[in-house]
Design an enzyme around this catalytic site. Structure first.
Site, PDB file in Angstrom:
ATOM      1  N   CYS A 336       0.804  -1.231   0.000  1.00 31.91           N
ATOM      2  CA  CYS A 336       0.000   0.000   0.000  1.00 31.91           C
ATOM      3  C   CYS A 336       0.839   1.284   0.000  1.00 31.91           C
ATOM      4  O   CYS A 336       0.584   2.187  -0.814  1.00 31.91           O
ATOM      5  CB  CYS A 336      -0.962   0.008   1.173  1.00 31.91           C
ATOM      6  SG  CYS A 336      -1.743  -1.579   1.496  1.00 31.91           S
ATOM      7  N   ARG A 365       6.684 -11.129   5.623  1.00 29.65           N
ATOM      8  CA  ARG A 365       6.153 -10.949   6.974  1.00 29.65           C
ATOM      9  C   ARG A 365       6.704 -12.050   7.876  1.00 29.65           C
ATOM     10  O   ARG A 365       6.686 -13.228   7.509  1.00 29.65           O
ATOM     11  CB  ARG A 365       4.621 -11.010   6.976  1.00 29.65           C
ATOM     12  CG  ARG A 365       3.974  -9.929   6.129  1.00 29.65           C
ATOM     13  CD  ARG A 365       2.461 -10.074   6.108  1.00 29.65           C
ATOM     14  NE  ARG A 365       1.852  -9.111   5.209  1.00 29.65           N
ATOM     15  CZ  ARG A 365       0.553  -9.065   4.915  1.00 29.65           C
ATOM     16  NH1 ARG A 365      -0.266  -9.940   5.472  1.00 29.65           N
ATOM     17  NH2 ARG A 365       0.078  -8.170   4.074  1.00 29.65           N
ATOM     18  N   GLN A 383       1.262 -10.928  -3.292  1.00 28.06           N
ATOM     19  CA  GLN A 383      -0.122 -10.462  -3.178  1.00 28.06           C
ATOM     20  C   GLN A 383      -0.577  -9.864  -4.506  1.00 28.06           C
ATOM     21  O   GLN A 383       0.179  -9.147  -5.156  1.00 28.06           O
ATOM     22  CB  GLN A 383      -0.247  -9.404  -2.089  1.00 28.06           C
ATOM     23  CG  GLN A 383      -0.294  -9.951  -0.680  1.00 28.06           C
ATOM     24  CD  GLN A 383      -0.724  -8.893   0.323  1.00 28.06           C
ATOM     25  OE1 GLN A 383      -0.244  -7.762   0.272  1.00 28.06           O
ATOM     26  NE2 GLN A 383      -1.612  -9.249   1.230  1.00 28.06           N
ATOM     27  N   ASP A 385      -2.227  -7.325  -5.202  1.00 26.51           N
ATOM     28  CA  ASP A 385      -2.743  -6.043  -4.711  1.00 26.51           C
ATOM     29  C   ASP A 385      -3.235  -5.157  -5.852  1.00 26.51           C
ATOM     30  O   ASP A 385      -2.668  -5.166  -6.951  1.00 26.51           O
ATOM     31  CB  ASP A 385      -1.638  -5.278  -3.972  1.00 26.51           C
ATOM     32  CG  ASP A 385      -1.530  -5.692  -2.517  1.00 26.51           C
ATOM     33  OD1 ASP A 385      -2.561  -6.055  -1.935  1.00 26.51           O
ATOM     34  OD2 ASP A 385      -0.413  -5.663  -1.987  1.00 26.51           O
ATOM     35  N   HIS A 387      -4.816  -0.965  -6.016  1.00 25.69           N
ATOM     36  CA  HIS A 387      -5.216   0.236  -5.282  1.00 25.69           C
ATOM     37  C   HIS A 387      -5.903   1.178  -6.254  1.00 25.69           C
ATOM     38  O   HIS A 387      -5.341   1.511  -7.297  1.00 25.69           O
ATOM     39  CB  HIS A 387      -4.007   0.899  -4.628  1.00 25.69           C
ATOM     40  CG  HIS A 387      -3.328   0.015  -3.628  1.00 25.69           C
ATOM     41  ND1 HIS A 387      -2.270  -0.805  -3.969  1.00 25.69           N
ATOM     42  CD2 HIS A 387      -3.590  -0.205  -2.318  1.00 25.69           C
ATOM     43  CE1 HIS A 387      -1.899  -1.485  -2.891  1.00 25.69           C
ATOM     44  NE2 HIS A 387      -2.677  -1.142  -1.886  1.00 25.69           N
ATOM     45  N   LYS A 467     -14.750  -2.642   5.372  1.00 28.20           N
ATOM     46  CA  LYS A 467     -14.197  -3.568   4.386  1.00 28.20           C
ATOM     47  C   LYS A 467     -15.199  -4.669   4.062  1.00 28.20           C
ATOM     48  O   LYS A 467     -16.109  -4.968   4.842  1.00 28.20           O
ATOM     49  CB  LYS A 467     -12.892  -4.190   4.890  1.00 28.20           C
ATOM     50  CG  LYS A 467     -13.036  -5.036   6.141  1.00 28.20           C
ATOM     51  CD  LYS A 467     -11.674  -5.608   6.562  1.00 28.20           C
ATOM     52  CE  LYS A 467     -11.806  -6.400   7.873  1.00 28.20           C
ATOM     53  NZ  LYS A 467     -10.513  -6.996   8.269  1.00 28.20           N
ATOM     54  N   HIS A 513      -8.403  -0.464  -1.371  1.00 28.54           N
ATOM     55  CA  HIS A 513      -7.446  -1.572  -1.435  1.00 28.54           C
ATOM     56  C   HIS A 513      -8.223  -2.804  -1.900  1.00 28.54           C
ATOM     57  O   HIS A 513      -9.285  -3.104  -1.352  1.00 28.54           O
ATOM     58  CB  HIS A 513      -6.849  -1.873  -0.061  1.00 28.54           C
ATOM     59  CG  HIS A 513      -6.193  -0.701   0.596  1.00 28.54           C
ATOM     60  ND1 HIS A 513      -4.835  -0.598   0.749  1.00 28.54           N
ATOM     61  CD2 HIS A 513      -6.715   0.413   1.158  1.00 28.54           C
ATOM     62  CE1 HIS A 513      -4.543   0.524   1.385  1.00 28.54           C
ATOM     63  NE2 HIS A 513      -5.679   1.158   1.636  1.00 28.54           N
TER      64      HIS A 513
END
Length: 638
Positions: A336, A365, A383, A385, A387, A467, A513
């Site tokens: 992000c 992580r 991921q 991802d 945005h 979310k 997101h």
């Protein structure tokens, strides 16, 4: 006393001449189905059925017949487990328990490792308690009172656990001879309600998930309201063992793990082809939906993570380093902040919005070693991802388009049962109530306009915005939470990003997101188990295996392979000296969708014989017709 009783969807009004317990009241008035009632709310406060009725009140009963009550029931199974362990191993100290989707687990301290024989003895003791039909009574107690009680008993783990619980929280205390424990809800009135369970396994778990703390023993129990539910779950567990992606990945030569890189995947050629096919498919879908693909650095300066808030709130899960020039860096745990940096790189106009940026971001992580589980829980993963930066007026259409895209893609993989949760504002949050109303109402409108049912997850949103969570049901009925859509109020503010509106004034964009697969590694693990390794034709790393019967057909088989490759099919060639039946068996075990058999007759006739993975024989087909055959036979994604 006037009693209003709600049970099994009906309301009854009762008159009591003298105080009596809820259970005695149900028995006296012969309330239909009352023997299935195991818990109650009296004037909105949870109580057990031994609780005495002293005044006019409203009572709501909870029944074993309602699956929604399983979570409440499972707290009582925690009591049953702890009581049995105490009876067999008095030195073992119950620490804390958690409710899972299948039952419970309970952590115990001051005990050696429980073996399989120990677990069998614990299960037998639990059944013994059930068969004795023993009454269970609880009393309300605050967390602070409970902490003081266990401190006086020199039970330090329980004391430390309760000390970190809100002092004003109501708990329910049970004491039986020398055994005492606390629970989050009242317990069932009698052990006869706790018949349907199985002690499954034990594992080590560090106290509070900290490797510097003592190791506890975590006992798992699957527990249900009736025999049918228990049998169904145990059958599902048996089927899941056959589908274990770790076993299938080894059998199909897809990947492996190594202690030299814990929590990271070593992709073999076929596994990496599967990864590429999955990412290429999503890349095409996103391109068609108006996304641009970007990429951000894996390592970024500490300052970026301080602005985003990760350094303060997530550092224990981040891999960090300090270089010789004393600069602090972190491997990115999420993409992000990098996306925000890309947005902020140039001045944006309202004409540039919506801006949809997608990234296959490698993230890192730190997960405790005990929590790592094949592809399902790793430390290094990718991921999908995306945005989306948009204006307030564009938010509804962007939400609807994103939801529709997610459903479309899930259906492509055969996930036709998708449930959706809308998580709303938590107690700790940023932003005004007006903004939260707008964002929550927009998500609700998008779902309602798409005619998609959903459940509310009240108070479980992120601190920066509400979310949506998408949960898939696989081929054997297991649920997997995968996709998410989150609306962010925090990062645009923290990074002070904006766009110029039609009046030439600065405005704050809305940031969405979106993750569809979540982790590609985890989604591949889900797919392996969902398909049991039998991937659909378009997704199979190897689609076709060509099996010449003798050496004489090798050159012809190579020509067939080359033709298939030129037409975009993934074909492999088995030139081993093995007999045909052995080749068929070995390639069938590799779960290759189609086998092409080439013998002398086929070579002479410029044809091949085709056999499907399920054993279906399609007979001889001319090589000139192979492209049309495989295109029509398979569910091929263009």
């Amino acid at each position: 006393m006037n009693i209003q009783l709600n049970f099994l969807g009906s309301t009854q009004h009762l008159q009591l001449e003298q105080p009596m317990s809820i259970f005695e009241t149900l028995s006296r008035f012969k309330i239909q189905g009352y023997k299935k009632a195991f818990l109650a709310k009296l004037d909105a406060h949870f109580v057990d059925l031994h609780h005495g009725i002293q005044h006019d009140c409203h009572i709501e009963l909870f029944s074993l017949n309602d699956d929604n009550n399983l979570i409440l029931l499972r707290h009582s199974y925690a009591y049953l487990l702890a009581q049995a362990v105490y009876q067999l191993y008095p030195a073992a100290q119950p620490v804390e328990y958690q409710i899972t989707n299948q039952g419970i687990y309970y952590d115990f301290a001051d005990t050696s490792y429980f073996n399989q024989n120990d677990l069998q003895q614990i299960e037998l003791k639990m059944h013994e308690w059930v068969q004795q039909h023993l009454d269970i009574r609880t009393e309300k107690i605050t967390a602070d009172q409970a902490a003081n009680f266990f401190k006086q008993q020199d039970l330090d783990f329980k004391y430390q656990y309760l000390k970190n619980t809100s002092k004003s929280s109501d708990l329910f205390f049970h004491q039986n001879n020398d055994f005492s424990d606390v629970y989050l809800y009242p317990l069932v009135p009698n052990t006869e309600f706790l018949e349907y369970f199985k002690v499954t396994h034990v594992s080590g778990a560090y106290w509070q998930g900290d490797a510097t703390q003592p190791m506890l023993q975590r006992i798992y129990v699957t527990c249900w309201a009736d025999q049918k539910q228990l049998k169904k779950h145990l059958k599902q567990v048996e089927e899941a063992a056959k589908r274990d992606h770790r076993k299938l990945a080894q059998q199909l030569d897809l990947l492996h793990f190594d202690d030299k890189a814990p929590g990271a995947v070593f992709w073999h050629a076929k596994g990496w082809k599967l990864f590429q096919l999955l990412s290429d498919y999503l890349r095409q879908q996103q391109d068609d939906a108006g996304y641009i693909e970007v990429n951000t650095p894996d390592v970024m300066d500490r300052e970026l993570w301080e602005i985003s808030g990760h350094w303060q709130n997530y550092q224990q899960h981040m891999f960090t380093t300090v270089t010789e020039d004393q600069r602090s860096y972190a491997l990115k745990p999420m993409s992000c902040p990098g996306a925000v940096c890309l947005y902020a790189h140039e001045l944006r106009s309202y004409r540039d919005l919506p801006l949809r940026m997608a990234e296959f971001g490698k993230v890192h992580r730190y997960e405790p070693s005990g929590s790592l589980h094949g592809l399902m829980r790793v430390r290094h993963f990718t991921q999908d991802d995306a945005h989306i930066f948009c204006t307030n007026s564009q938010l509804l259409s962007e939400c609807k388009n994103t939801i529709a895209l997610i459903y479309k893609i899930y259906e492509q993989f055969g996930f036709n049962e998708v449930s959706l949760k809308l998580s709303t504002r938590p107690d700790h949050r940023v932003g005004t109530e007006e903004i939260w109303d707008f964002l929550e109402n927009t998500l609700k409108q998008s779902l309602e306009q798409l005619n998609i049912p959903y459940t509310l997850n009240i108070g479980e949103g992120a601190f920066y915005g509400p979310k949506l969570e998408f949960t898939l049901k696989d081929a054997i009925g297991r649920e997997w939470q995968c996709g998410t859509i989150q609306v962010d109020l925090n990062l645009p503010e923290r990074f002070d990003i904006h766009y110029i509106d039609e009046n030439n004034e600065k405005q704050r964009p809305v940031m969405l997101h979106r993750a569809l697969f979540g982790s590609l590694e985890r989604f591949i693990g889900i797919l392996i188990e969902h398909y049991m390794g039998h991937f659909p034709f378009w997704l199979a790393p190897v689609q076709i295996a060509i099996l010449p019967i003798t050496d004489v057909q090798h050159d012809y088989a190579k020509q067939v392979q080359e033709s298939l490759k030129q037409n975009g099919f993934r074909a492999t060639l088995d030139l081993s000296q093995s007999k045909l039946n052995y080749k068929i068996r070995e390639n069938t075990l590799q779960k290759i969708p189609y086998l092409i058999i080439v013998g002398e007759q086929e070579m002479q006739q410029s044809s091949v014989r085709i056999r499907a993975q399920n054993g279906q024989d399609f007979g001889d087909i001319l090589t000139t017709d192979l492209h049309d055959f495989f295109t029509t036979q398979a569910n091929f994604v263009n």
